[in-house]
Design a protein around this motif. Structure first.
Motif, PDB file in Angstrom:
ATOM      1  N   LEU A 106      69.009 106.097  58.977  1.00 57.74           N
ATOM      2  CA  LEU A 106      70.104 106.402  59.904  1.00 57.74           C
ATOM      3  C   LEU A 106      69.973 105.617  61.202  1.00 57.74           C
ATOM      4  CD1 LEU A 106      70.690 110.251  59.520  1.00 57.74           C
ATOM      5  CD2 LEU A 106      72.274 108.396  58.951  1.00 57.74           C
ATOM      6  N   ALA A 107      68.747 105.331  61.618  1.00 60.76           N
ATOM      7  CA  ALA A 107      68.552 104.504  62.818  1.00 60.76           C
ATOM      8  C   ALA A 107      69.075 103.098  62.572  1.00 60.76           C
ATOM      9  CB  ALA A 107      67.077 104.478  63.206  1.00 60.76           C
ATOM     10  N   ALA A 147      66.076 100.207  71.562  1.00 65.83           N
ATOM     11  CA  ALA A 147      66.841 100.019  70.336  1.00 65.83           C
ATOM     12  C   ALA A 147      66.599  98.631  69.764  1.00 65.83           C
ATOM     13  CB  ALA A 147      68.333 100.232  70.610  1.00 65.83           C
ATOM     14  N   VAL A 148      66.667  97.631  70.630  1.00 64.09           N
ATOM     15  CA  VAL A 148      66.511  96.238  70.220  1.00 64.09           C
ATOM     16  C   VAL A 148      65.512  95.560  71.164  1.00 64.09           C
ATOM     17  CG1 VAL A 148      67.683  94.028  69.918  1.00 64.09           C
ATOM     18  CG2 VAL A 148      68.869  96.142  69.326  1.00 64.09           C
ATOM     19  N   SER A 149      64.613  94.795  70.577  1.00 64.61           N
ATOM     20  CA  SER A 149      63.591  94.113  71.386  1.00 64.61           C
ATOM     21  C   SER A 149      63.490  92.647  70.987  1.00 64.61           C
ATOM     22  CB  SER A 149      62.218  94.772  71.199  1.00 64.61           C
ATOM     23  OG  SER A 149      62.237  96.118  71.590  1.00 64.61           O
ATOM     24  N   VAL A 166      63.756  99.956  67.289  1.00 65.60           N
ATOM     25  CA  VAL A 166      64.447 100.034  66.007  1.00 65.60           C
ATOM     26  C   VAL A 166      64.570  98.652  65.372  1.00 65.60           C
ATOM     27  CG1 VAL A 166      66.561 100.797  64.839  1.00 65.60           C
ATOM     28  CG2 VAL A 166      65.709 102.061  66.815  1.00 65.60           C
ATOM     29  N   ALA A 167      64.603  97.605  66.195  1.00 66.60           N
ATOM     30  CA  ALA A 167      64.719  96.248  65.665  1.00 66.60           C
ATOM     31  C   ALA A 167      63.980  95.265  66.556  1.00 66.60           C
ATOM     32  CB  ALA A 167      66.182  95.837  65.537  1.00 66.60           C
ATOM     33  N   LYS A 201      73.500 109.061  69.479  1.00 61.88           N
ATOM     34  CA  LYS A 201      72.990 109.354  68.137  1.00 61.88           C
ATOM     35  C   LYS A 201      71.660 108.664  67.894  1.00 61.88           C
ATOM     36  CE  LYS A 201      74.275 109.050  63.247  1.00 61.88           C
ATOM     37  NZ  LYS A 201      75.347 108.646  62.284  1.00 61.88           N
ATOM     38  N   LEU A 202      71.568 107.393  68.289  1.00 60.32           N
ATOM     39  CA  LEU A 202      70.329 106.645  68.068  1.00 60.32           C
ATOM     40  C   LEU A 202      69.184 107.242  68.870  1.00 60.32           C
ATOM     41  CD1 LEU A 202      69.165 104.244  66.552  1.00 60.32           C
ATOM     42  CD2 LEU A 202      69.694 102.820  68.536  1.00 60.32           C
TER      43      LEU A 202
END
Length: 225
Positions: A16-17, A176-178, A198-199, A40-41
């Motif tokens: 879901l992430a 969330a993003v790196s 997450v990414a 949500k995240l």
């Protein structure tokens, strides 16, 4: 377990992430959906922190029919969430659904885009406002910012946090993003911090933006473009 060790960071791989992040990346996702997606995240990431980093304890439970033994998460009252304004605000809103009793801190920090990156890949950072709760030795500290690009902002934020508190149970940097550059910079400067994302994206462009990224999370969430 849906948290994987990736050398410089821990990657949240919950389905879901990944699904939610894909929707956030989409250029067609408009402001309301983008903000809701960040909320949500944040909630999903919060649950993953609980599952991957927080222990449980056995407790007696009396059901309507009998006494039994259950499990409770330990340390839920000992969580501090630091909101890196402004993009992290909806992200933190989601985290608070996972940690409803968390103490909250705010740090307003931003990089000087007009100055550009220096030859070391860093931006000058301005800290406008800092308000942190008391952080104790039993606390789990989560510093939330959806985008970890060069790492310049996060390093400045962590310096302020550690100047006020250097005795805590755990320290997490959640994004969330790196970009690889930012993960290396923050990891080398603050080895006591566990980096969760997450990414891990491909690279930074010449202006210090994450590619492929998801654009400016603050602008997209607050419709300031």
């Amino acid at each position: 377990m849906t948290i994987e060790d990736r050398d410089n960071a821990y990657l949240i791989t919950h389905a879901l992430a990944k699904d939610t992040l894909s929707r956030l990346r989409d250029v067609e996702t408009e402001q309301v959906a983008f903000r809701k997606g960040l909320v949500k995240l944040g909630r999903i990431c919060g649950y993953e922190v609980i599952d991957g980093a927080m222990g449980t304890e056995y407790v007696p439970v009396e059901t309507p029919l009998a006494e039994t033994t259950g499990e409770r998460v330990k340390g839920m009252d000992d969580v501090v969430i630091i909101n890196v304004l402004r993009a992290a605000t909806p992200f933190v809103e989601g985290l608070l659904k996972a940690f409803p009793r968390a103490k909250q801190g705010i740090i307003s920090a931003g990089r000087d885009e007009t100055a550009g990156m220096n030859e070391d890949g860093e931006f000058p950072i301005t800290i406008d406002y800092v308000k942190l709760p008391e952080i104790g030795p039993d606390d789990t500290v989560i510093v939330a910012d959806p985008m970890l690009a060069t790492g310049s902002t996060m390093c400045a934020v962590l310096e302020h946090i550690l100047a006020e508190a250097d005795d805590f149970e755990d320290l997490f940097v959640l994004s969330a993003v790196s970009a690889p550059d930012g993960l290396v910079r923050v990891g080398e400067a603050f080895p006591e911090a566990d980096l969760l994302t997450v990414a891990i994206d491909d690279r930074l462009d010449d202006d210090g933006f994450i590619v492929p990224g998801l654009g400016d999370a603050g602008d997209r969430a607050f419709r300031t473009t």
